[in-house]
Design an enzyme around this catalytic site. Sequence first.
Site, PDB file in Angstrom:
ATOM      1  N   HIS A 157      -1.613   1.441  -4.207  1.00 63.49           N
ATOM      2  CA  HIS A 157      -1.989   2.847  -4.058  1.00 63.49           C
ATOM      3  C   HIS A 157      -1.128   3.787  -4.906  1.00 63.49           C
ATOM      4  O   HIS A 157      -1.038   4.966  -4.628  1.00 63.49           O
ATOM      5  CB  HIS A 157      -1.937   3.247  -2.577  1.00 63.49           C
ATOM      6  CG  HIS A 157      -2.981   2.553  -1.745  1.00 63.49           C
ATOM      7  ND1 HIS A 157      -2.943   2.492  -0.366  1.00 63.49           N
ATOM      8  CD2 HIS A 157      -4.100   1.881  -2.113  1.00 63.49           C
ATOM      9  CE1 HIS A 157      -3.992   1.804   0.076  1.00 63.49           C
ATOM     10  NE2 HIS A 157      -4.702   1.417  -0.959  1.00 63.49           N
ATOM     11  N   VAL A 209       3.596   4.047  -1.223  1.00 61.31           N
ATOM     12  CA  VAL A 209       3.814   4.737  -2.496  1.00 61.31           C
ATOM     13  C   VAL A 209       5.263   5.199  -2.622  1.00 61.31           C
ATOM     14  O   VAL A 209       5.618   5.895  -3.564  1.00 61.31           O
ATOM     15  CB  VAL A 209       2.854   5.956  -2.622  1.00 61.31           C
ATOM     16  CG1 VAL A 209       1.403   5.492  -2.650  1.00 61.31           C
ATOM     17  CG2 VAL A 209       3.069   6.976  -1.489  1.00 61.31           C
ATOM     18  N   ASN A 228       3.731  -6.593  13.475  1.00 62.08           N
ATOM     19  CA  ASN A 228       3.211  -5.267  13.827  1.00 62.08           C
ATOM     20  C   ASN A 228       3.351  -5.110  15.338  1.00 62.08           C
ATOM     21  O   ASN A 228       2.950  -6.002  16.070  1.00 62.08           O
ATOM     22  CB  ASN A 228       1.724  -5.172  13.425  1.00 62.08           C
ATOM     23  CG  ASN A 228       1.223  -3.739  13.362  1.00 62.08           C
ATOM     24  OD1 ASN A 228       1.436  -2.969  14.305  1.00 62.08           O
ATOM     25  ND2 ASN A 228       0.570  -3.386  12.271  1.00 62.08           N
ATOM     26  N   SER A 270       1.633  -3.373  17.211  1.00 59.71           N
ATOM     27  CA  SER A 270       0.307  -3.205  17.824  1.00 59.71           C
ATOM     28  C   SER A 270      -0.692  -4.183  17.222  1.00 59.71           C
ATOM     29  O   SER A 270      -0.528  -4.648  16.100  1.00 59.71           O
ATOM     30  CB  SER A 270      -0.238  -1.797  17.573  1.00 59.71           C
ATOM     31  OG  SER A 270       0.696  -0.839  17.936  1.00 59.71           O
ATOM     32  N   GLN A 308       0.849  -1.194   0.000  1.00 62.30           N
ATOM     33  CA  GLN A 308       0.000   0.000   0.000  1.00 62.30           C
ATOM     34  C   GLN A 308       0.882   1.240   0.000  1.00 62.30           C
ATOM     35  O   GLN A 308       0.383   2.353  -0.065  1.00 62.30           O
ATOM     36  CB  GLN A 308      -0.875   0.014   1.253  1.00 62.30           C
ATOM     37  CG  GLN A 308      -1.827  -1.154   1.334  1.00 62.30           C
ATOM     38  CD  GLN A 308      -2.376  -1.326   2.736  1.00 62.30           C
ATOM     39  OE1 GLN A 308      -3.323  -0.644   3.129  1.00 62.30           O
ATOM     40  NE2 GLN A 308      -1.797  -2.214   3.515  1.00 62.30           N
ATOM     41  N   GLY A 335       3.079  -4.316   9.005  1.00 62.67           N
ATOM     42  CA  GLY A 335       2.942  -2.876   9.210  1.00 62.67           C
ATOM     43  C   GLY A 335       1.752  -2.219   8.555  1.00 62.67           C
ATOM     44  O   GLY A 335       1.854  -1.103   8.045  1.00 62.67           O
ATOM     45  N   CYS A 346      -0.050  18.710 -23.030  1.00 63.06           N
ATOM     46  CA  CYS A 346      -1.327  19.389 -23.280  1.00 63.06           C
ATOM     47  C   CYS A 346      -1.548  20.625 -22.405  1.00 63.06           C
ATOM     48  O   CYS A 346      -2.539  21.323 -22.567  1.00 63.06           O
ATOM     49  CB  CYS A 346      -2.492  18.398 -23.113  1.00 63.06           C
ATOM     50  SG  CYS A 346      -2.845  18.010 -21.387  1.00 63.06           S
TER      51      CYS A 346
HETATM   52  P1  OAD Z   1      -1.532   2.993   8.870  1.00 59.99           P
HETATM   53  O1  OAD Z   1      -0.859   4.264   9.268  1.00 59.99           O
HETATM   54  O2  OAD Z   1      -3.007   2.946   8.872  1.00 59.99           O
HETATM   55  O3  OAD Z   1      -1.017   1.814   9.802  1.00 59.99           O
HETATM   56  C1  OAD Z   1       0.345   1.639  10.071  1.00 59.99           C
HETATM   57  C2  OAD Z   1       0.513   0.369  10.874  1.00 59.99           C
HETATM   58  O4  OAD Z   1       1.907   0.181  11.067  1.00 59.99           O
HETATM   59  C3  OAD Z   1      -0.125   0.390  12.265  1.00 59.99           C
HETATM   60  O5  OAD Z   1      -0.847  -0.804  12.480  1.00 59.99           O
HETATM   61  C4  OAD Z   1       1.080   0.468  13.224  1.00 59.99           C
HETATM   62  O6  OAD Z   1       0.867  -0.259  14.440  1.00 59.99           O
HETATM   63  C5  OAD Z   1       2.144  -0.212  12.399  1.00 59.99           C
HETATM   64  N1  OAD Z   1       3.516   0.207  12.708  1.00 59.99           N
HETATM   65  C6  OAD Z   1       3.973   1.378  13.201  1.00 59.99           C
HETATM   66  N2  OAD Z   1       5.309   1.374  13.292  1.00 59.99           N
HETATM   67  C7  OAD Z   1       5.719   0.166  12.843  1.00 59.99           C
HETATM   68  C8  OAD Z   1       7.000  -0.456  12.677  1.00 59.99           C
HETATM   69  N3  OAD Z   1       8.126   0.177  12.988  1.00 59.99           N
HETATM   70  N4  OAD Z   1       7.017  -1.709  12.188  1.00 59.99           N
HETATM   71  C9  OAD Z   1       5.869  -2.374  11.848  1.00 59.99           C
HETATM   72  N5  OAD Z   1       4.662  -1.828  11.981  1.00 59.99           N
HETATM   73  C10 OAD Z   1       4.578  -0.584  12.467  1.00 59.99           C
HETATM   74  O7  OAD Z   1      -0.902   2.592   7.455  1.00 59.99           O
HETATM   75  P2  OAD Z   1      -1.512   1.635   6.338  1.00 59.99           P
HETATM   76  O8  OAD Z   1      -2.163   0.458   6.935  1.00 59.99           O
HETATM   77  O9  OAD Z   1      -0.450   1.430   5.335  1.00 59.99           O
HETATM   78  O10 OAD Z   1      -3.703   5.237   1.661  1.00 59.99           O
HETATM   79  O11 OAD Z   1      -2.610   2.584   5.731  1.00 59.99           O
HETATM   80  C11 OAD Z   1      -3.310   2.202   4.612  1.00 59.99           C
HETATM   81  C12 OAD Z   1      -3.575   3.375   3.716  1.00 59.99           C
HETATM   82  O12 OAD Z   1      -4.165   4.441   4.465  1.00 59.99           O
HETATM   83  C13 OAD Z   1      -2.336   4.021   3.133  1.00 59.99           C
HETATM   84  O13 OAD Z   1      -1.854   3.342   1.991  1.00 59.99           O
HETATM   85  C14 OAD Z   1      -2.832   5.377   2.788  1.00 59.99           C
HETATM   86  C15 OAD Z   1      -3.588   5.711   4.037  1.00 59.99           C
HETATM   87  O14 OAD Z   1      -4.599   6.635   3.905  1.00 59.99           O
HETATM   88  C16 OAD Z   1      -3.768   6.151   0.721  1.00 59.99           C
HETATM   89  O15 OAD Z   1      -3.112   7.179   0.741  1.00 59.99           O
HETATM   90  C17 OAD Z   1      -4.709   5.788  -0.381  1.00 59.99           C
END
Ligand code: OAD
Length: 251
Positions: free
Chosen positions: A118, A102, A218, A220, A100, A192, A155
């Site tokens: 994404h 970018v 993760n 959490s 997910q 993560g 364009c």
């Molecule tokens: P989130 O910010 O929602 O979640 C991040 C996750 O990483 C959480 O569950 C944390 O507990 C965990 N975390 C934090 N530090 C960590 C570490 N050092 N090692 C492992 N895990 C850790 O991010 P995403 O799930 O990626 O979308 O969010 C999904 C989408 O929401 C993103 O792609 C973005 C956002 O809005 C778009 O922009 C379309």
Amino acid sequence: MSELERAAELILDAETVVALTGAGASADSGIPTFRGKDGLWNRYDPRELATPEAFAKDPEKVWKWYLWRRKKIAEAEPNDAHRILARMEEEGLLEAVITQNVDGLHQRAGSERVIELHGNIWRDECIDCDYERMNDPERGEGLEYDELPPRCPECGELLRPGVVWFGEPLPPDALVEAEELARGCDVMLVIGTSGEVRPAADLPVIARQHGARLIEINPSETQLSHHMHVCIRERAAPAMRRLWEEIRAMR
Ligand code: OAD
């Protein structure tokens, strides 16, 4: 048997292992996540920065925010989670990374098969014609523009960053490929991600419905934790280092 040993055993017994990564996989590279205490969406309103409506209203503001993020990403290095996933692919232990993120850090770490659900922050896309351009941060591209918002050289319409915004569909090819991998894998390594954003968050559920074992890395608990077979409650880089050691010891 520890969770780490169970994870290593599942990976070694599997025919097809797929990883699904989220912002937490890049957190150890110093790139902020979206949710949680230090998350971007705690400091910024996604409706003002990451929607087509926000871009239509104030493209300059949206571009400034993306250029700030690009700068942070350009300054970052892949961490051991990215590197070990690349190594696992190289050694035939991992089929693909579905991400997910970018930021392009999986590719910079050497992963070959990366499915970007994404989009990619380094791409510029015209909002009107087919023009697009991939910037290479290592050559200093895509970090500043003569005019903001930048315009399409073909364009003259506005360029936008090549990411998926709230309310937009995912790139169809990427989603189809990711769903196929989810249906076909024996193990999904979920690293993560909060599991709060669909359809990415459906992939582990699809994998499980088709018989896969799920491993979560993760620190959490998440929305997806109750689907997991193994949970490693640690940050991505140290967890992947220890998992890799365990895999090598068992091989
Ligand atoms: P989130 O910010 O929602 O979640 C991040 C996750 O990483 C959480 O569950 C944390 O507990 C965990 N975390 C934090 N530090 C960590 C570490 N050092 N090692 C492992 N895990 C850790 O991010 P995403 O799930 O990626 O979308 O969010 C999904 C989408 O929401 C993103 O792609 C973005 C956002 O809005 C778009 O922009 C379309």
